[in-house]
Design a protein around this motif. Structure first.
Motif, PDB file in Angstrom:
ATOM      1  N   SER A  22       0.828  -1.209   0.000  1.00 61.43           N
ATOM      2  CA  SER A  22       0.000   0.000   0.000  1.00 61.43           C
ATOM      3  C   SER A  22       0.861   1.258   0.000  1.00 61.43           C
ATOM      4  O   SER A  22       0.468   2.287  -0.561  1.00 61.43           O
ATOM      5  CB  SER A  22      -0.955  -0.004   1.206  1.00 61.43           C
ATOM      6  OG  SER A  22      -0.288   0.220   2.429  1.00 61.43           O
ATOM      7  N   GLU A  94      -3.620  -0.950   5.842  1.00 65.14           N
ATOM      8  CA  GLU A  94      -3.299  -0.454   4.511  1.00 65.14           C
ATOM      9  C   GLU A  94      -3.450   1.059   4.550  1.00 65.14           C
ATOM     10  O   GLU A  94      -4.476   1.570   5.033  1.00 65.14           O
ATOM     11  CB  GLU A  94      -4.253  -1.029   3.460  1.00 65.14           C
ATOM     12  CG  GLU A  94      -4.150  -2.526   3.292  1.00 65.14           C
ATOM     13  CD  GLU A  94      -5.240  -3.082   2.380  1.00 65.14           C
ATOM     14  OE1 GLU A  94      -5.131  -4.270   2.018  1.00 65.14           O
ATOM     15  OE2 GLU A  94      -6.183  -2.332   2.061  1.00 65.14           O
ATOM     16  N   HIS A  96      -3.946   4.807   3.009  1.00 67.52           N
ATOM     17  CA  HIS A  96      -4.577   5.466   1.878  1.00 67.52           C
ATOM     18  C   HIS A  96      -3.531   6.228   1.069  1.00 67.52           C
ATOM     19  O   HIS A  96      -2.479   6.613   1.594  1.00 67.52           O
ATOM     20  CB  HIS A  96      -5.662   6.429   2.383  1.00 67.52           C
ATOM     21  CG  HIS A  96      -6.499   7.038   1.320  1.00 67.52           C
ATOM     22  ND1 HIS A  96      -6.152   8.218   0.687  1.00 67.52           N
ATOM     23  CD2 HIS A  96      -7.667   6.647   0.767  1.00 67.52           C
ATOM     24  CE1 HIS A  96      -7.083   8.527  -0.204  1.00 67.52           C
ATOM     25  NE2 HIS A  96      -8.017   7.593  -0.177  1.00 67.52           N
ATOM     26  N   GLN A  97      -3.824   6.454  -0.182  1.00 64.23           N
ATOM     27  CA  GLN A  97      -2.882   7.116  -1.084  1.00 64.23           C
ATOM     28  C   GLN A  97      -2.421   8.469  -0.555  1.00 64.23           C
ATOM     29  O   GLN A  97      -1.274   8.868  -0.741  1.00 64.23           O
ATOM     30  CB  GLN A  97      -3.544   7.290  -2.461  1.00 64.23           C
ATOM     31  CG  GLN A  97      -2.629   7.851  -3.543  1.00 64.23           C
ATOM     32  CD  GLN A  97      -3.308   7.871  -4.906  1.00 64.23           C
ATOM     33  OE1 GLN A  97      -4.424   7.361  -5.055  1.00 64.23           O
ATOM     34  NE2 GLN A  97      -2.659   8.456  -5.879  1.00 64.23           N
ATOM     35  N   TRP A  99      -2.306   9.349   2.676  1.00 63.13           N
ATOM     36  CA  TRP A  99      -2.011   9.261   4.111  1.00 63.13           C
ATOM     37  C   TRP A  99      -0.860  10.171   4.514  1.00 63.13           C
ATOM     38  O   TRP A  99      -0.982  10.994   5.428  1.00 63.13           O
ATOM     39  CB  TRP A  99      -1.682   7.804   4.477  1.00 63.13           C
ATOM     40  CG  TRP A  99      -1.298   7.604   5.920  1.00 63.13           C
ATOM     41  CD1 TRP A  99      -2.138   7.614   6.998  1.00 63.13           C
ATOM     42  CD2 TRP A  99       0.016   7.391   6.443  1.00 63.13           C
ATOM     43  NE1 TRP A  99      -1.431   7.410   8.156  1.00 63.13           N
ATOM     44  CE2 TRP A  99      -0.102   7.266   7.846  1.00 63.13           C
ATOM     45  CE3 TRP A  99       1.280   7.282   5.860  1.00 63.13           C
ATOM     46  CZ2 TRP A  99       0.994   7.043   8.671  1.00 63.13           C
ATOM     47  CZ3 TRP A  99       2.371   7.051   6.683  1.00 63.13           C
ATOM     48  CH2 TRP A  99       2.228   6.940   8.074  1.00 63.13           C
ATOM     49  N   ASP A 215      -8.025  13.498   6.077  1.00 65.35           N
ATOM     50  CA  ASP A 215      -7.551  12.946   4.800  1.00 65.35           C
ATOM     51  C   ASP A 215      -6.407  11.953   4.976  1.00 65.35           C
ATOM     52  O   ASP A 215      -5.982  11.326   4.004  1.00 65.35           O
ATOM     53  CB  ASP A 215      -7.103  14.079   3.874  1.00 65.35           C
ATOM     54  CG  ASP A 215      -8.280  14.890   3.350  1.00 65.35           C
ATOM     55  OD1 ASP A 215      -9.399  14.347   3.313  1.00 65.35           O
ATOM     56  OD2 ASP A 215      -8.089  16.065   2.995  1.00 65.35           O
ATOM     57  N   ARG A 217      -5.768   8.570   6.183  1.00 62.72           N
ATOM     58  CA  ARG A 217      -6.624   7.439   6.482  1.00 62.72           C
ATOM     59  C   ARG A 217      -5.851   6.119   6.397  1.00 62.72           C
ATOM     60  O   ARG A 217      -4.972   5.967   5.543  1.00 62.72           O
ATOM     61  CB  ARG A 217      -7.805   7.362   5.501  1.00 62.72           C
ATOM     62  CG  ARG A 217      -8.601   8.631   5.355  1.00 62.72           C
ATOM     63  CD  ARG A 217      -9.695   8.486   4.315  1.00 62.72           C
ATOM     64  NE  ARG A 217     -10.691   7.520   4.730  1.00 62.72           N
ATOM     65  CZ  ARG A 217     -11.774   7.816   5.457  1.00 62.72           C
ATOM     66  NH1 ARG A 217     -11.992   9.067   5.819  1.00 62.72           N
ATOM     67  NH2 ARG A 217     -12.627   6.870   5.804  1.00 62.72           N
ATOM     68  N   ARG A 219      -6.753   1.722   6.653  1.00 62.19           N
ATOM     69  CA  ARG A 219      -7.714   0.628   6.770  1.00 62.19           C
ATOM     70  C   ARG A 219      -7.111  -0.426   7.698  1.00 62.19           C
ATOM     71  O   ARG A 219      -6.074  -0.998   7.385  1.00 62.19           O
ATOM     72  CB  ARG A 219      -8.007   0.022   5.394  1.00 62.19           C
ATOM     73  CG  ARG A 219      -8.778   0.933   4.474  1.00 62.19           C
ATOM     74  CD  ARG A 219      -8.580   0.568   3.000  1.00 62.19           C
ATOM     75  NE  ARG A 219      -8.708  -0.852   2.730  1.00 62.19           N
ATOM     76  CZ  ARG A 219      -9.846  -1.452   2.349  1.00 62.19           C
ATOM     77  NH1 ARG A 219     -10.946  -0.737   2.204  1.00 62.19           N
ATOM     78  NH2 ARG A 219      -9.862  -2.750   2.101  1.00 62.19           N
TER      79      ARG A 219
END
Length: 328
Positions: A22, A94, A96-97, A99, A215, A217, A219
């Motif tokens: 990720s 994982e 986020h793009q 993060w 923004d 984030r 998972r």
């Protein structure tokens, strides 16, 4: 600006690979450089090989910390870090793009900030059981779910607003003033919690600001093994053990007010805890037998597990002190 990302891991090569994959999709932070430190906390599986595989794709380096324990690993990561800010995440998420770029932007916007936190979204390995969905409000800590809304904002440092370990950042100047307590955090010898919360409370006491960065984030991957009543019981035993440890060490009371140690004791445990833990166990067993719906007895499972964790820690703590006195 240099940002250090730290991940601590121990014998979870498969989860670590998923995390690092990720990271390959991350948007690079604007106006900032970054480094990544993987603290290998004594792994005996393929962890080192997984780190090597990603070494040519990510700005990462491996730090070896043989002393088992999450707090020991965190402290080793801080000691090796070079950044102006330290971002933390776990090996079972994982990212986020956005993060890292979201954190970098927040660092620039809020130079007074010392604590930053982002969204932790539970993602289940398989559909969660009905009882878990129905009682999600009681299991927020178990799932490490954190979401304070869509708007970036300044938050107070109330315990229920502080970020979880899976997604937070600390300004390095303040981070380096405090160590993580090796008696807290998961290790092969203990199942205590809250090492990051205790540190964040200490950082907050210095007076800096705490910001919510929606923004940023992650998972959080919830395996099937954590969707069981046995796991819920084990988790809240850890809560109780942490509560008892902090009560005996004058620690930050993140698990509630310190345990009153008044009155008579047996084996170092106040009699009222013995009494309440036995009653709680009986009530739980009766309710679970007579009321099939977990919503009717989940609170009882949580309560009896917490009390048992506290009782068992105090018993072991007393025996340990007695052995020390005897040997001296």
């Amino acid at each position: 600006m240099l940002i250090t990302v730290i991940v601590c891991t121990r014998n979870r090569a498969r989860q670590l690979r998923n995390l690092l994959e990720s990271f390959l999709a991350l948007d690079p932070p604007a106006q900032a450089e970054w480094e990544m430190i993987i603290v290998d906390n004594g792994s005996t599986d393929d962890t080192a090989r997984v780190i090597d595989e990603f070494g040519s794709h990510l700005p990462l380096r491996r730090v070896w910390e043989p002393r088992a324990g999450l707090s020991n690993a965190r402290n080793a990561g801080v000691a090796a870090s070079k950044g102006d800010y330290i971002c933390w995440t776990d090996d079972d998420v994982e990212v986020h793009q956005q993060w890292l770029s979201a954190y970098a932007q927040a660092f620039h916007r809020h130079p007074d900030g010392t604590i930053f936190g982002g969204v932790v979204e539970p993602v289940y390995e398989e559909s969660p059981p009905h009882w878990m969905v129905e009682n999600a409000d009681k299991l927020v800590d178990v799932l490490a779910k954190r979401d304070h809304g869509l708007q970036e904002c300044r938050l107070t440092t109330d315990l229920h607003l502080l970020p979880y370990g899976a997604n937070f950042a600390v300004r390095a100047e303040e981070q380096r003033r405090f160590l993580y307590d090796p008696h807290l955090g998961v290790s092969p010898e203990q199942k205590r919690l809250g090492e990051e919360t205790v540190l964040l409370v200490s950082v907050a006491s210095l007076g800096g600001a705490h910001y919510w960065v929606p923004d940023s984030r992650v998972r959080h991957l919830i395996p099937t093994s954590r969707m069981t009543f046995d796991y819920i019981g084990t988790y809240f035993q850890s809560v109780g053990e942490t509560w008892a440890y902090l009560s005996t060490s004058d620690g930050v009371p993140i698990m509630g007010q310190p345990i009153p140690m008044y009155g008579r004791r047996f084996g170092g445990v106040p009699l009222w805890i013995w009494r309440q833990s036995v009653v709680a166990e009986i009530v739980y067993r009766i309710k679970r037998t007579l009321r099939p719906s977990p919503s009717r007895w989940l609170d009882d499972l949580i309560n009896k597990s917490r009390l048992a964790g506290a009782r068992n820690f105090l018993w072991r703590h007393h025996r340990s002190l007695t052995q020390i006195k005897t040997s001296n």
